[in-house]
Design a protein around this motif. Structure first.
Motif, PDB file in Angstrom:
ATOM      1  N   GLU A 119       0.859  -1.186   0.000  1.00 19.32           N
ATOM      2  CA  GLU A 119       0.000   0.000   0.000  1.00 19.32           C
ATOM      3  C   GLU A 119       0.893   1.233   0.000  1.00 19.32           C
TER       4      GLU A 119
ATOM      5  N   THR B  89       2.424   4.912   0.704  1.00 17.76           N
ATOM      6  CA  THR B  89       2.550   5.636   1.962  1.00 17.76           C
ATOM      7  C   THR B  89       2.780   7.135   1.777  1.00 17.76           C
TER       8      THR B  89
ATOM      9  N   ASP C  83       5.406   6.218  -5.345  1.00 21.71           N
ATOM     10  CA  ASP C  83       4.346   6.171  -4.328  1.00 21.71           C
ATOM     11  C   ASP C  83       4.764   5.424  -3.062  1.00 21.71           C
TER      12      ASP C  83
ATOM     13  N   ARG D 161      -0.448   6.043   7.608  1.00 20.77           N
ATOM     14  CA  ARG D 161      -1.487   6.674   6.790  1.00 20.77           C
ATOM     15  C   ARG D 161      -2.477   7.502   7.623  1.00 20.77           C
ATOM     16  N   ARG D 162      -2.181   7.674   8.910  1.00 21.54           N
ATOM     17  CA  ARG D 162      -3.005   8.557   9.725  1.00 21.54           C
ATOM     18  C   ARG D 162      -2.884   9.986   9.207  1.00 21.54           C
ATOM     19  N   PRO D 163      -3.971  10.777   9.186  1.00 23.05           N
ATOM     20  CA  PRO D 163      -3.891  12.148   8.654  1.00 23.05           C
ATOM     21  C   PRO D 163      -2.805  13.003   9.309  1.00 23.05           C
TER      22      PRO D 163
ATOM     23  N   GLN E  26       0.564  11.747   7.998  1.00 24.74           N
ATOM     24  CA  GLN E  26       0.721  12.145   6.594  1.00 24.74           C
ATOM     25  C   GLN E  26       1.070  13.627   6.484  1.00 24.74           C
TER      26      GLN E  26
ATOM     27  N   ALA F 185      -0.463  10.534   0.775  1.00 28.38           N
ATOM     28  CA  ALA F 185      -0.967   9.408  -0.023  1.00 28.38           C
ATOM     29  C   ALA F 185      -2.456   9.168   0.190  1.00 28.38           C
ATOM     30  N   ILE F 186      -3.087   9.960   1.057  1.00 27.05           N
ATOM     31  CA  ILE F 186      -4.516   9.769   1.338  1.00 27.05           C
ATOM     32  C   ILE F 186      -5.273  11.032   0.963  1.00 27.05           C
TER      33      ILE F 186
ATOM     34  N   ASP G 244      -7.658  12.457   2.473  1.00 23.53           N
ATOM     35  CA  ASP G 244      -8.072  13.257   3.628  1.00 23.53           C
ATOM     36  C   ASP G 244      -7.127  14.430   3.898  1.00 23.53           C
TER      37      ASP G 244
END
Length: 524
Positions: free
Chosen positions: A106, A108, A250, A272-274, A277, A289-290, A292
């Motif tokens: 996944e 990051t 990525d 991957r927590r906001p 990130q 990478a998210i 949010d």
């Protein structure tokens, strides 16, 4: 203490061997909450983030930094690491005959590979704040000699690999196949490549050192931002995002052992927590990478076109070999080899084996890409108490069975040890050879590799060498020396030689010499 009976002792040793083979526990002195990670060296800047991750999750990541292709080869061979973490997993995915090696992956963080151009150069070409620049325009300026840039070797570093695939895909109309690799257009583009290396970080350092003779560099967006923020540039770099497309790293975190899935999920969830990130974006200049977390104001709002990645390993390998043998500027590699008495026995045998590996006998993935290339000039300078032999070879045919490579193997086989150690005289001879080569063929990559196992004890001393070196023309002083620390070699002497030219010392005590030579080839 009672003695163990032979049968009981044999059984105990077998059990210990079985446990070691299973690799289920930590190494001696290592905490039980450790995961071993094959990783790209550019991830070293995540140190503080990983420290806090360990506190939050209870798991420590032991990072083993290796080159991208080296890591891919290890994973395909069933490496015993728990995780892998490189800027891209696409080559690794193609390399696998099945999906068994990478259990899950996944992304990051994100960083497109783009062009950093000196502000004055970008203004001259009309490229600054221009969303319509194409790779074809860049190639045109490079072909005319108006745009000289730095880029890592795509067979050794992922930023160069992603850049090459991106440019080739753009010239192929986005979908690259084995039949539409546009070698002439790519050759035009890479006419301007004036610096190469096997590491994005080292390339940034080399760009700073040689910035007055360069117009820019191809690298990760994040590294280009960092250079602009670092206070070492004489002129800032404008970032150019070609309209016909780019390729984005990525940084997928890859799970290699299914038994670690629960831990993998925990670590991935943290990364991957906001808030994490956002911290990664702030501290490393990489994009989140998210969805949010929105990229902040330093990142342009231009919509980026992502180029399609090749669909097969055959396409990628054909492109990489075309780059080495046809597209990039040819190289002239100067090997300065210590054959003093201390190099006798196993040491000279090890040196011979490593050099012969570069003639095609090493058929591993990394070995094939490190081998001597078509159009390459080779100079071997042999020394003991004095420089006593120089041999020059031209590689017109790099097929392992060619007469060109057979001649190199024959020369290497003839090496014998004896005498003292005149390191500085030999390296200075290397620079004299390089100076003459620069006059006759200025468009070649020139580099010097020094292999020694001892201290200088004959000929000119270090102070005299420094005076002689600094009397050379500035262009010659830019030719890098890559010393290999081996045996009883003096680390300070070798570091001085590397520092003078902007090169790098390679540690042949910690890694096999053949692997060291393969790594150095990424800089040539």
């Amino acid at each position: 203490m009672a003695r163990l009976r032979p049968r009981l002792l044999a059984g105990l040793l077998a059990a210990i061997a079985l446990l070691a083979a299973c690799d289920t526990g930590p190494s001696l002195g290592e905490p039980t909450n450790t995961l071993h990670v094959l990783a790209g060296s550019e991830l070293k800047d995540l140190g503080p983030v990983l420290g806090d991750m360990e506190k939050a999750t209870g798991w420590h990541l032991a990072m083993n930094y290796v080159g991208s292709l080296d890591g891919a080869e290890r994973i395909a061979g069933g490496d015993s690491s728990d995780l892998a973490w490189f800027s891209s997993g696409k080559y690794i995915s193609l390399l696998q005959s099945s999906g068994s090696h990478v259990v899950a992956q996944e992304k990051t963080m994100l960083s497109p590979v783009v062009l950093g151009v000196k502000h004055s150069t970008a203004q001259r070409f009309g490229w600054n704040d221009n969303p319509n620049v194409t790779w074809s325009e860049i190639a045109t300026q490079a072909k005319k000699g108006q745009f000289k840039f730095a880029m890592t070797n795509p067979t050794a570093s992922n930023s160069g690999f992603v850049a090459l695939v991106g440019v080739a895909s753009a010239f192929a109309g986005n979908t690259l196949t084995a039949d539409n690799i546009n070698v002439p257009a790519l050759k035009d583009s890479f006419t301007g490549q004036s610096l190469t290396s096997s590491s994005s970080g080292f390339r940034g350092e080399s760009y700073v050192r040689g910035q007055d003779s360069l117009d820019g560099m191809i690298n990760y967006e994040s590294l280009l931002f960092s250079l602009n923020q670092g206070g070492t540039l004489h002129e800032k770099l404008d970032l150019v995002y070609p309209r016909d497309g780019i390729a984005t790293a990525d940084y997928p975190l890859m799970l290699l052992k299914s038994v670690r899935h629960d831990v993998y999920d925990k670590i991935l969830a943290y990364l991957r927590r906001p808030d994490v990130q956002t911290r990664i974006m702030t501290s490393t200049n990489r994009r989140p990478a998210i969805p949010d977390v929105r990229p902040d104001s330093r990142f342009p709002s231009q919509v980026l076109i992502e180029l399609a990645f090749p669909s097969s390993l055959d396409i990628v390998n054909k492109l990489l070999f075309a780059y080495l043998n046809q597209i990039r500027k040819p190289a002239h590699a100067i090997f300065v080899l210590d054959t003093s008495g201390s190099m006798g026995g196993d040491r000279i045998a090890t040196l011979k084996k490593a050099l012969i590996g570069l003639t095609g006998s090493d058929t591993s993935i990394t070995g094939q890409f490190a081998s001597f290339r078509q159009r390459e000039e080779l100079t071997f300078i042999l020394f003991n108490n004095q420089v006593y032999r120089q041999a020059d070879h031209t590689i017109n045919d790099n097929n392992p069975g060619s007469p060109d490579l057979a001649a190199v193997r024959s020369f290497v086989d003839s090496l014998q040890a004896g005498g003292g150690t005149a390191i500085y005289d030999a390296v200075y001879r290397g620079y004299q050879v390089a100076q003459a080569a620069l006059r006759s063929e200025p468009d070649r990559y020139l580099s010097i590799v020094l292999m020694t196992d001892g201290e200088n004890n004959e000929g000119r001393d270090g102070n005299q060498f420094i005076r002689d070196f600094k009397s050379l023309p500035p262009q010659v002083q830019q030719i890098k020396t890559f010393p290999i620390l081996f045996g009883e070699a003096n680390p300070a002497q070798l570091q001085t030689l590397a520092d003078l030219s902007g090169g790098r010392v390679f540690d042949g005590k910690k890694a096999p010499i053949n692997e060291v030579f393969k790594e150095i080839r990424g800089y040539q």
